[in-house]
Design a protein around this motif. Structure first.
Motif, PDB file in Angstrom:
ATOM      1  N   ARG B 281       0.867  -1.348  -0.123  1.00  0.00           N
ATOM      2  CA  ARG B 281       0.096   0.116   0.000  1.00  0.00           C
ATOM      3  C   ARG B 281       0.764   1.197  -0.240  1.00  0.00           C
ATOM      4  O   ARG B 281       1.683   1.347   0.791  1.00  0.00           O
ATOM      5  CB  ARG B 281      -0.921   0.047   0.996  1.00  0.00           C
ATOM      6  CG  ARG B 281      -1.690  -1.251   1.498  1.00  0.00           C
ATOM      7  CD  ARG B 281      -3.021  -1.374   0.626  1.00  0.00           C
ATOM      8  NE  ARG B 281      -3.677  -2.442   0.822  1.00  0.00           N
ATOM      9  CZ  ARG B 281      -4.804  -2.488   1.189  1.00  0.00           C
ATOM     10  NH1 ARG B 281      -5.583  -1.243   1.326  1.00  0.00           N
ATOM     11  NH2 ARG B 281      -5.655  -3.454   1.550  1.00  0.00           N
ATOM     12  N   GLU B 284      -0.803   6.949   2.046  1.00  0.00           N
ATOM     13  CA  GLU B 284       0.076   7.763   3.046  1.00  0.00           C
ATOM     14  C   GLU B 284       0.027   7.110   4.471  1.00  0.00           C
ATOM     15  O   GLU B 284       0.759   7.124   5.324  1.00  0.00           O
ATOM     16  CB  GLU B 284      -0.239   9.153   3.130  1.00  0.00           C
ATOM     17  CG  GLU B 284       0.428  10.063   3.911  1.00  0.00           C
ATOM     18  CD  GLU B 284      -0.128  11.703   3.983  1.00  0.00           C
ATOM     19  OE1 GLU B 284       0.437  12.443   4.869  1.00  0.00           O
ATOM     20  OE2 GLU B 284      -1.076  12.070   3.142  1.00  0.00           O
ATOM     21  N   TRP B 285      -1.295   6.626   4.830  1.00  0.00           N
ATOM     22  CA  TRP B 285      -1.452   6.034   6.121  1.00  0.00           C
ATOM     23  C   TRP B 285      -0.605   4.863   6.198  1.00  0.00           C
ATOM     24  O   TRP B 285      -0.324   4.528   7.631  1.00  0.00           O
ATOM     25  CB  TRP B 285      -2.924   5.742   6.230  1.00  0.00           C
ATOM     26  CG  TRP B 285      -3.545   5.459   7.529  1.00  0.00           C
ATOM     27  CD1 TRP B 285      -3.947   6.006   8.296  1.00  0.00           C
ATOM     28  CD2 TRP B 285      -3.486   3.789   7.907  1.00  0.00           C
ATOM     29  NE1 TRP B 285      -4.197   5.441   9.425  1.00  0.00           N
ATOM     30  CE2 TRP B 285      -4.224   4.104   9.444  1.00  0.00           C
ATOM     31  CE3 TRP B 285      -3.169   2.725   7.468  1.00  0.00           C
ATOM     32  CZ2 TRP B 285      -4.088   2.873  10.201  1.00  0.00           C
ATOM     33  CZ3 TRP B 285      -3.269   1.397   8.350  1.00  0.00           C
ATOM     34  CH2 TRP B 285      -3.902   1.608   9.659  1.00  0.00           C
ATOM     35  N   TYR B 286      -0.099   4.232   5.388  1.00  0.00           N
ATOM     36  CA  TYR B 286       0.636   3.008   5.616  1.00  0.00           C
ATOM     37  C   TYR B 286       2.212   3.003   5.936  1.00  0.00           C
ATOM     38  O   TYR B 286       2.599   3.840   5.140  1.00  0.00           O
ATOM     39  CB  TYR B 286       0.455   1.757   4.572  1.00  0.00           C
ATOM     40  CG  TYR B 286      -0.985   1.088   4.543  1.00  0.00           C
ATOM     41  CD1 TYR B 286      -1.120  -0.006   5.248  1.00  0.00           C
ATOM     42  CD2 TYR B 286      -2.122   1.797   3.882  1.00  0.00           C
ATOM     43  CE1 TYR B 286      -2.371  -0.599   5.278  1.00  0.00           C
ATOM     44  CE2 TYR B 286      -3.425   1.178   4.022  1.00  0.00           C
ATOM     45  CZ  TYR B 286      -3.432  -0.025   4.780  1.00  0.00           C
ATOM     46  OH  TYR B 286      -4.413  -0.806   4.720  1.00  0.00           O
ATOM     47  N   LEU B 287       2.475   2.634   6.807  1.00  0.00           N
ATOM     48  CA  LEU B 287       4.057   2.776   7.217  1.00  0.00           C
ATOM     49  C   LEU B 287       4.756   1.566   6.791  1.00  0.00           C
ATOM     50  O   LEU B 287       5.978   1.630   6.656  1.00  0.00           O
ATOM     51  CB  LEU B 287       4.165   3.071   8.841  1.00  0.00           C
ATOM     52  CG  LEU B 287       3.389   4.150   9.321  1.00  0.00           C
ATOM     53  CD1 LEU B 287       3.512   4.257  10.795  1.00  0.00           C
ATOM     54  CD2 LEU B 287       4.234   5.650   8.781  1.00  0.00           C
ATOM     55  N   HIS B 288       3.952   0.482   6.895  1.00  0.00           N
ATOM     56  CA  HIS B 288       4.918  -0.889   6.708  1.00  0.00           C
ATOM     57  C   HIS B 288       3.922  -1.552   5.575  1.00  0.00           C
ATOM     58  O   HIS B 288       2.945  -2.044   5.625  1.00  0.00           O
ATOM     59  CB  HIS B 288       4.818  -1.864   7.928  1.00  0.00           C
ATOM     60  CG  HIS B 288       5.123  -3.012   7.871  1.00  0.00           C
ATOM     61  ND1 HIS B 288       6.502  -3.493   7.755  1.00  0.00           N
ATOM     62  CD2 HIS B 288       4.498  -4.092   7.456  1.00  0.00           C
ATOM     63  CE1 HIS B 288       6.558  -4.704   7.384  1.00  0.00           C
ATOM     64  NE2 HIS B 288       5.287  -5.172   7.412  1.00  0.00           N
ATOM     65  N   ALA B 290       3.019  -4.462   3.040  1.00  0.00           N
ATOM     66  CA  ALA B 290       3.078  -5.824   3.636  1.00  0.00           C
ATOM     67  C   ALA B 290       4.156  -6.671   2.621  1.00  0.00           C
ATOM     68  O   ALA B 290       4.647  -7.545   3.102  1.00  0.00           O
ATOM     69  CB  ALA B 290       1.610  -6.620   3.538  1.00  0.00           C
ATOM     70  N   HIS B 292       2.982  -8.464   0.361  1.00  0.00           N
ATOM     71  CA  HIS B 292       2.367  -9.785   0.271  1.00  0.00           C
ATOM     72  C   HIS B 292       0.988  -9.568   0.029  1.00  0.00           C
ATOM     73  O   HIS B 292       0.339  -8.425   0.426  1.00  0.00           O
ATOM     74  CB  HIS B 292       2.575 -10.640   1.370  1.00  0.00           C
ATOM     75  CG  HIS B 292       1.829 -12.061   1.422  1.00  0.00           C
ATOM     76  ND1 HIS B 292       2.202 -13.124   0.797  1.00  0.00           N
ATOM     77  CD2 HIS B 292       0.612 -12.513   1.969  1.00  0.00           C
ATOM     78  CE1 HIS B 292       1.441 -14.049   0.900  1.00  0.00           C
ATOM     79  NE2 HIS B 292       0.560 -13.630   1.677  1.00  0.00           N
ATOM     80  N   ILE B 293       0.120 -10.480  -0.784  1.00  0.00           N
ATOM     81  CA  ILE B 293      -1.285 -10.454  -0.719  1.00  0.00           C
ATOM     82  C   ILE B 293      -1.673 -11.975  -0.828  1.00  0.00           C
ATOM     83  O   ILE B 293      -1.176 -12.735  -1.464  1.00  0.00           O
ATOM     84  CB  ILE B 293      -1.794  -9.485  -1.844  1.00  0.00           C
ATOM     85  CG1 ILE B 293      -3.407  -9.307  -1.578  1.00  0.00           C
ATOM     86  CG2 ILE B 293      -1.571 -10.263  -3.344  1.00  0.00           C
ATOM     87  CD1 ILE B 293      -3.617  -8.322  -0.780  1.00  0.00           C
ATOM     88  N   ASP B 294      -2.873 -12.105  -0.254  1.00  0.00           N
ATOM     89  CA  ASP B 294      -3.524 -13.553  -0.099  1.00  0.00           C
ATOM     90  C   ASP B 294      -4.671 -13.195  -1.186  1.00  0.00           C
ATOM     91  O   ASP B 294      -5.165 -12.097  -1.441  1.00  0.00           O
ATOM     92  CB  ASP B 294      -4.285 -13.787   1.187  1.00  0.00           C
ATOM     93  CG  ASP B 294      -5.023 -14.901   1.192  1.00  0.00           C
ATOM     94  OD1 ASP B 294      -4.175 -15.822   1.818  1.00  0.00           O
ATOM     95  OD2 ASP B 294      -5.857 -15.267   0.773  1.00  0.00           O
TER      96      ASP B 294
END
Lengths: 312, 312
Positions: B281, B284-288, B290, B292-294
């Protein structure tokens, strides 16, 4: 605005226990089913909820029981206790229900700071608690790989993930995981806005937000709430919000008025047998055992505390 | 018992399109967000639903649009078409809602065969269609590993799994996946009892039951239904059942009365960019991110069919 209703424990739905009964005396020719594992468990396989970490959320439809996770979010869970004791949540509402994602409750004033209810003795901001040191946790790993984290498993009933290299652990966002809503700043949550996962595990939130606990009983009182038609599932009309009648810690309630439930321990041979019964279903209906389980496909069993057996 | 209501297309909720708008002309300094991918898509990135594979399920709360998957379950989808054309489902009901699992509809008479509605020209039993040959499918694999299957990906909009060694493919049980209920015998389903996944992806059902399609629009009309208090979430009181007003194939409806929606194609560079926007992602909100996606965390975007632009 703030009803001071007596907290009546309504009928708790223990759907995890509602499996079909197994015929007594049937020969166990293959690996035990989930029901057989539960039936064969002993008192030592179960634990009570700690009253200081147990939150009763009373909705018009009944009670939701939440277990806090101070091992993962000590600052947030302490603040939530302060908010509950200050009766902060009483008379607030569920303000958001986004399909296949989350239900969220707190102050409907939202970002309108001037209208927001004061936090009382609780703190307005807290450090982000997105993860913690892996050391010192009773982490019981699952046998299967996970795509989102190097390891997954359970820590005292909580679905969790671990990165041994980084030495970090965190709670996994599964169905029923409770977290503390935040704005753009990582340290902008304080536990006054809480959400619960009601859809497919949004693991992308892991390590991005502070998780504070899990719903033990009553998920269905939250998961069925009508989805909001506003952005992010917020209710656009105040009348759509679901009132929060009261929130209490179990420790604030007389012992005989508390929810008389216990949960399966997650670090025992019985737990391992339970996991295996979910990895490879031996129920007659299944033709193809999966040979795999995802941390978010494991619900920790809950049951009413058994009555002591009469002396023979 | 069988209302012959005209099928009115009620307001369709297209929540997948309800993301916040992105400011036009903002420089794209990083990987595009999901909204930016959708905004940059062209008409060729979207497809209409095939009317002969589109089922409208009309509930009192509004419409649910289901896309059938004849590539995976040709016998079952053909039988469902026959059942729909015979008006089999009209006046039946939703009979089961089990929290974090499925909602199921069909004949409330259940196992009481003498009371069951006749199937008309539809077949009573069909071969199990738990998987099919992998060859001949436009399988677009995801970049990430899956714990339940050697590969996952999408086939013309459907979340799917594949075992290259065994040469088999099947639909994955994700939120919104529709399947055909069966009893103990593998060939005991005929499409007259249908369920939809409303909780954490129950992938243990993969290869154990015939999946027939997916909900495209209106999941929230099924996912909020009150959970049944009987075993497996069946409603114990007939009054709790939700009536099915009518079920129609889109091909039975005049073209201008059909749902005017289209869905994103799942084998294009735009789809790959969409997947990447969910894997990492860049909001802006996401810092980390992932990384990965399922397969079950990817909702195929849906939008109203755009109006043709006026000639300049």
């Amino acid at each position: 605005m703030r009803p001071t209703l007596p907290l009546t424990l309504l009928a708790l739905s223990l759907s995890a226990c509602a499996n079909a009964p197994i015929q007594a005396g049937a020969p166990a020719a293959k690996a035990p089913t989930t029901q057989e594992v539960i039936d064969a468990s002993t008192a030592a396989d179960w634990r009570p909820l700690d009253p200081v970490n147990t939150v009763y959320l009373q909705l018009p439809s009944g009670m939701v029981v939440i277990e806090l996770a101070p091992e993962f979010a000590p600052e947030h869970t302490a603040n939530i206790r302060t908010l509950v004791k200050g009766r902060y949540f009483d008379g607030l509402s569920v303000n958001r229900s986004q399909d296949n994602f989350v239900v969220q409750w707190g102050d409907p004033a939202g970002d309108e700071l001037a209208l927001r209810r004061p936090l009382g003795e609780a703190r307005a901001t807290l450090p982000a608690e997105f993860s913690r040191a892996a050391d010192g946790l009773d982490f019981h790993a699952l046998p299967d790989p996970d795509g989102w984290a190097p390891q997954t498993g359970f820590v005292n009933g909580f679905a969790a993930a671990r990165d041994p290299k980084a030495g970090k652990a965190w709670l996994a966002h599964c169905y029923g995981t409770v977290g503390a809503g935040r704005a753009m700043e990582p340290d902008s949550s304080n536990g006054s806005e809480l959400y619960v996962v009601t859809g497919q595990s949004p693991r992308q939130l892991d390590l991005n937000i502070t998780t504070v606990g899990r719903v033990v009983v009553g998920m269905e009182r939250l998961s069925v709430l009508p989805r909001g038609s506003g952005p992010l599932g917020f209710y656009t009309d105040a009348s759509q919000r679901v009132p929060i009648l009261a929130v209490r810690l179990a420790s604030e309630i007389e012992p005989d008025q508390r929810a008389q439930i216990e949960v399966m321990r997650t670090g025992t041979p019985t737990w391992d047998a339970y996991v295996e019964s979910r990895r490879n279903r031996s129920d007659e209906w299944y033709l193809h055992p999966a040979g795999h389980i995802d941390v978010c496909n494991l619900s920790v069993p809950v049951r009413p505390i058994p009555k002591p057996a009469a002396a023979g």
